[in-house]
Design an enzyme around this catalytic site. Sequence first.
Site, PDB file in Angstrom:
ATOM      1  N   LYS A 206       0.818  -1.617  -0.230  1.00 55.43           N
ATOM      2  CA  LYS A 206      -0.580  -0.149   0.206  1.00 55.43           C
ATOM      3  C   LYS A 206       0.846   0.891  -0.244  1.00 55.43           C
ATOM      4  O   LYS A 206       0.159   2.374  -0.820  1.00 55.43           O
ATOM      5  CB  LYS A 206      -0.885   0.373   1.432  1.00 55.43           C
ATOM      6  CG  LYS A 206      -2.403  -1.254   1.346  1.00 55.43           C
ATOM      7  CD  LYS A 206      -2.929  -1.109   2.640  1.00 55.43           C
ATOM      8  CE  LYS A 206      -4.250  -2.147   1.948  1.00 55.43           C
ATOM      9  NZ  LYS A 206      -5.595  -2.014   3.303  1.00 55.43           N
TER      10      LYS A 206
ATOM     11  N   ASP B  95      -9.630   2.358   2.988  1.00 52.88           N
ATOM     12  CA  ASP B  95      -9.691   1.567   4.494  1.00 52.88           C
ATOM     13  C   ASP B  95     -10.651   3.105   4.819  1.00 52.88           C
ATOM     14  O   ASP B  95     -11.394   2.113   5.533  1.00 52.88           O
ATOM     15  CB  ASP B  95      -8.856   1.355   4.026  1.00 52.88           C
ATOM     16  CG  ASP B  95      -8.087   0.259   3.716  1.00 52.88           C
ATOM     17  OD1 ASP B  95      -8.949  -0.187   2.750  1.00 52.88           O
ATOM     18  OD2 ASP B  95      -6.336   0.305   3.767  1.00 52.88           O
TER      19      ASP B  95
END
Length: 277
Positions: free
Chosen positions: A66, A102
């Site tokens: 990420k 997220d």
Amino acid sequence: MSDRYGVFGHPVAHSKSPAIHAAFAAQCGHDLSYEAILAPLDGFADSLCAFVAAGGRGANVTVPFKEEACRLATRLTPRAAQAGAVNTLVFDPSGMLGDNTDGAGLLRDLTNNLGCRITGQRLLLLGAGGAARGVVGPLLEARPAALVIANRTAARAADLAERFAGRGPLRACGYPDLAGESFDLVINATSASLGGETPYLPERVFASGSLAYDMMYGRGETPFLLLARAQGAARLADGLGMLVEQAAEAFRFWRGVLPDSAPVLAMLRAVATVPAH
Ligand code: ATR
């Protein structure tokens, strides 16, 4: 030909994202394919370029890529820049736009699926790694009375809090410093469960009526949820709902339509053994 999407990770074989996005596509009547792509630990950029060259339209990115995805993106949404991590990419002729869904996924699971109030509540976030960093901004935007970031390595918690200085009632500490405090919502963003461990938490951290939320999920209750139950948390939830909600946000980012997450979460719960309480 179907529009092509995929999730990059290492490992990635366990990923539920292909099933989730196939269900969203069927629900919305979109013609797309979505695959799990195992990128070598030192070969994420090359794998991504090959996928784009082969006509890929967008991608999800999971552990451990990420932060690298954030560096590779040619443009970032404000929430991805704030998190310093990207879990969703869209490719167009001008480059790669990176987003981070997220935090929005966590917030939607907490508020819509679990009926949890955040505004005015005392929140405790355990962990200061990538998983924690993605959710601090959205949690602060929901205006809690307090957000405490606690981490095994207290200095890392302090660094994370520093990133969001001035954005809300935020404080950082180590686990022993939590003695005597209690919280309405305790979120585990550590990877301790992977090793069958839990962060050390002093007694009475879970206020009466509190919700214990583990971003991890798996078969049976996670070590953190077992601890939370033993220490008096009133409600327990694992991270399956967050997984589905961050995927729904990614689907909207790519396809312009927000799918209904409820039937997809119900489908995953039906094949898992972990109910959200
Ligand atoms: P991720 O991207 O999953 O957040 P990470 O950046 O490696 O991964 O961060 C892992 C987090 O889990 C950190 O907060 C780590 O604590 P430290 O910063 O002190 O290392 C935490 N963690 C991992 N194992 C743990 C354990 N056994 N007990 C407590 N915290 C743990």
